[in-house]
Design an enzyme around this catalytic site. Structure first.
Site, PDB file in Angstrom:
ATOM      1  N   ARG A 144       0.849  -1.194   0.000  1.00 59.00           N
ATOM      2  CA  ARG A 144       0.000   0.000   0.000  1.00 59.00           C
ATOM      3  C   ARG A 144       0.880   1.238   0.000  1.00 59.00           C
ATOM      4  NH1 ARG A 144      -4.059   2.586   4.569  1.00 59.00           N
ATOM      5  NH2 ARG A 144      -5.101   4.010   3.138  1.00 59.00           N
ATOM      6  N   HIS A 145       0.402   2.304  -0.612  1.00 62.99           N
ATOM      7  CA  HIS A 145       1.152   3.558  -0.681  1.00 62.99           C
ATOM      8  C   HIS A 145       1.358   4.152   0.708  1.00 62.99           C
ATOM      9  CE1 HIS A 145      -2.560   5.751   0.135  1.00 62.99           C
ATOM     10  NE2 HIS A 145      -3.143   5.013  -0.811  1.00 62.99           N
TER      11      HIS A 145
ATOM     12  N   HIS B  93      -3.136   0.422  -3.627  1.00 70.71           N
ATOM     13  CA  HIS B  93      -3.933   0.912  -2.508  1.00 70.71           C
ATOM     14  C   HIS B  93      -4.203  -0.226  -1.528  1.00 70.71           C
ATOM     15  CE1 HIS B  93      -4.673   4.441  -5.121  1.00 70.71           C
ATOM     16  NE2 HIS B  93      -4.616   3.514  -6.068  1.00 70.71           N
TER      17      HIS B  93
END
Length: 625
Positions: A366-367, A552
């Site tokens: 995930r970012h 995401h």
């Protein structure tokens, strides 16, 4: 034989006369090898057998540095054996598995007795005599047991040695230093500071508690017979990264390296500008040749794997002095201290085992933290001037923003990482570097925060210049969760390249940007991710290595379940699960080719946990009038 070589050989032979072991140099000279290269081969192979030295010389026939007068560097270490070594090796394995790599994993368990020093090739055998003399000098006073006291700090964990036993070890190192200076004309600096056996070094502070728990299970009172071991290394590659070849590779071009399973390659991370994506420039330890090689044919190795063990001295009064003298090295590179074994059997089996264990894997990340997660939906108004320019109202806003065709308003539904988000991404990249993971390809959601996260991870992995980021819109967030009712708007590839992102313009994604539907159904979203994963796997070679996907929180579930052969999760359970995924959360899948399936595995880097940080204003401290 040239006159100079004859004189050199005669000088060496005279000084070595009277030794109990026959000269290993004579057979090599009889085979036609020059004296200086024969001595170099003997030093590089630990002066064990003529066959090993001859094989080394034949392997290095194309080595451009073969005639260079570059000696080996030598170091003296005190090494545990027996049950204590077994417990320490178990700690090495578990600490790497649970807390990732740290600096201690580069070398086997040891106590450093002197710093590395150079020794001319023709004088190496005199170091062996220095080792024997030093051992005999302190043998009677050597402690029956060396007490080890656990010491821990935020970046170091290890056993300290008490004053009295440490004094004996320092005396041993000092005598070796003196004898080496007299016999081999070497300047040796013995260690005079606190003697210690390092367990972990330069690890992440949040791993300290776990490492301490593992260390307490070692029990330093375990039976142990201590042994002094003399090792050497190639001084030219001290600060290089070490890779181990997993597969055979035959060069396709003149500037490429031949690889055989088990080969060690020295790579300078600062000299990779010329290499294209997925390739590195390195020097083979086996041949001495330099060239390009496919990085996904290798795995990260430890520094000491390339060291050569020469001679050992075991401190035991029960042993016969003749059997203690100049103990033969058990193996050239692995740092394990067992009886002599046939390298042709043991090392080949080890290499085959490593090849069998190599797998293709997928790491979904995930970012990092985005500014809208910290400053809310109105974040853009907080950092915009009246004339539409960006300024930094808080240190957690980025210092600047990349240029976009639509100006600042284009960032409203495509926000950047916060300053903390950048730090998170770099910390994760650094952890992945320590883990030794081999990234073969990088894919990213088109969202700016994801592309930035991928860039910072690659920077820490030293791959930002050689590995392009492939933008895959199919891995974007479920559009039902997006605030905008229109199709998402992202930076173009040209804008990303202009902003300094090394994106791949030639990659053809499974879903072009224009195909993303606003407010798509959950079924449409799950199908999109499944088809994107098919494209990602198809775009990468089937060899072992890790495919990195930066996307995401939802992707950790939606992009891995298709790999695992599982249907989409229930929509309600999916939403509950995704809410719990933190910034830089990871999901890791490995391909089990033997059983024809993918399996979940422990990620190579740990989760980053941190507390909330409330806004602060100095104005609150102004006293009321």
């Amino acid at each position: 034989m040239a006159a100079g070589e004859t004189q050199l050989y005669a000088k060496i032979s005279n000084k070595l006369k009277g030794r109990s072991t026959p000269s290993l140099l004579d057979p090599l000279l009889a085979l036609g090898f020059p004296a200086h290269t024969a001595l170099k081969a003997l030093a590089a192979t630990g002066r064990r057998t003529v066959e090993e030295a001859s094989t080394w010389l034949h392997s290095h026939c194309n080595d451009p540095t073969l005639d260079d007068p570059i000696p080996q560097e030598y170091g003296l270490f005190l090494c545990p054996t027996g049950p204590l070594l077994e417990r320490l090796e178990e700690f090495w394995r578990e600490s790497k598995r649970q807390c990732a790599r740290n600096r201690a994993h580069e070398v086997f368990p040891h106590v450093t007795l002197c710093e590395f020093f150079p020794c001319e090739d023709q004088k190496v055998e005199r170091l062996y005599e220095a080792l024997k003399r030093a051992g005999d000098r302190v043998l009677v006073s050597f402690p029956a047991a060396i007490p080890l006291v656990l010491h821990s700090s935020a970046s170091y964990l290890g056993f300290f040695i008490g004053d009295s036993p440490a004094d004996v070890l320092r005396e041993f190192a000092m005598v070796f230093s003196t004898e080496a200076a007299v016999l081999a004309d070497c300047t040796v600096k013995p260690c005079t500071k606190q003697l210690h056996l390092t367990l972990a070094h330069k690890f992440y502070p949040h791993h300290q508690r776990t490492l301490e728990q593992l260390a307490r299970a070692v029990h330093p009172s375990q039976p142990c017979q201590w042994m002094a071991a003399l090792f050497s290394r190639d001084m030219r590659f001290v600060h290089y990264q070490t890779l181990r070849a997993l597969f055979q590779y035959k060069p396709q071009n003149m500037d490429e390296l031949m690889l055989s399973p088990g080969d060690y390659i020295f790579v300078d991370p600062t000299q990779q500008e010329e290499a294209s994506e997925g390739w590195v420039i390195g020097t083979s330890q086996r041949t001495g040749c330099r060239g390009f090689l496919p990085e996904n044919y290798t795995e990260r190795a430890s520094e000491a794997d390339t060291w050569t063990k020469h001679r050992t001295y075991t401190f035991s009064l029960a042993m016969d002095l003749n059997s203690r003298k100049d103990g033969e090295a058990s193996g050239q590179r692995n740092g394990e201290f067992h009886a002599p074994t046939s390298r042709s059997v043991s090392s080949i089996q080890a290499s085959q085992a490593r090849v069998a264990m190599a797998r293709r894997s997928v790491l979904v990340v995930r970012h990092g933290e985005r500014v809208d997660r910290v400053f809310g939906k109105s974040w853009l108004q907080q950092c915009s001037t009246l004339d539409g320019k960006y300024y930094r109202p808080d240190l957690n806003f980025p210092r600047c923003l990349p240029s976009r065709s639509g100006g600042l308003k284009d960032f409203e539904h495509d926000p950047p990482l916060s300053s903390c988000g950048t730090f998170q991404a770099r910390l994760a990249g650094d952890s992945l570097l320590d883990s030794g993971i081999r990234i073969m390809a990088v894919f990213s959601s088109p969202a700016l925060g994801c592309v930035q996260t991928a860039k910072h991870i690659l920077e820490e992995l030293k791959l930002e210049k050689t590995m392009k980021i492939r933008i895959e819109p199919g891995t974007f967030e479920w559009t039902q969760w997006e605030a905008s009712e229109a199709s998402p708007s992202f930076m173009t590839l040209a804008e990303l390249r202009e902003a300094g992102f090394n994106v791949d313009p030639g990659y053809r994604p499974a879903f072009p940007l224009c195909s993303l539907l606003p407010a798509e159904s959950y079924t449409q979203y799950a199908d999109r991710c499944a088809r994107s994963m098919e494209r990602v796997l198809g775009a990468c070679p089937p060899e072992s290595g890790t495919i990195l996907i930066v996307s995401h929180g939802s992707a950790l579930d939606s992009c891995t379940r298709p790999l695992l052969g599982l249907p989409p999760r229930d929509c309600g359970a999916f939403a509950q699960l995704v809410r719990k995924i933190p910034a830089l959360g990871m999901c890791f899948c490995e391909e089990n080719r033997e059983e024809g399936k993918w399996e979940l595995a422990s990620p190579p880097a740990r989760t980053l946990t941190h507390g909330a940080n409330a806004a602060f204003s100095w104005r609150n401290w102004i006293p009321e009038s």
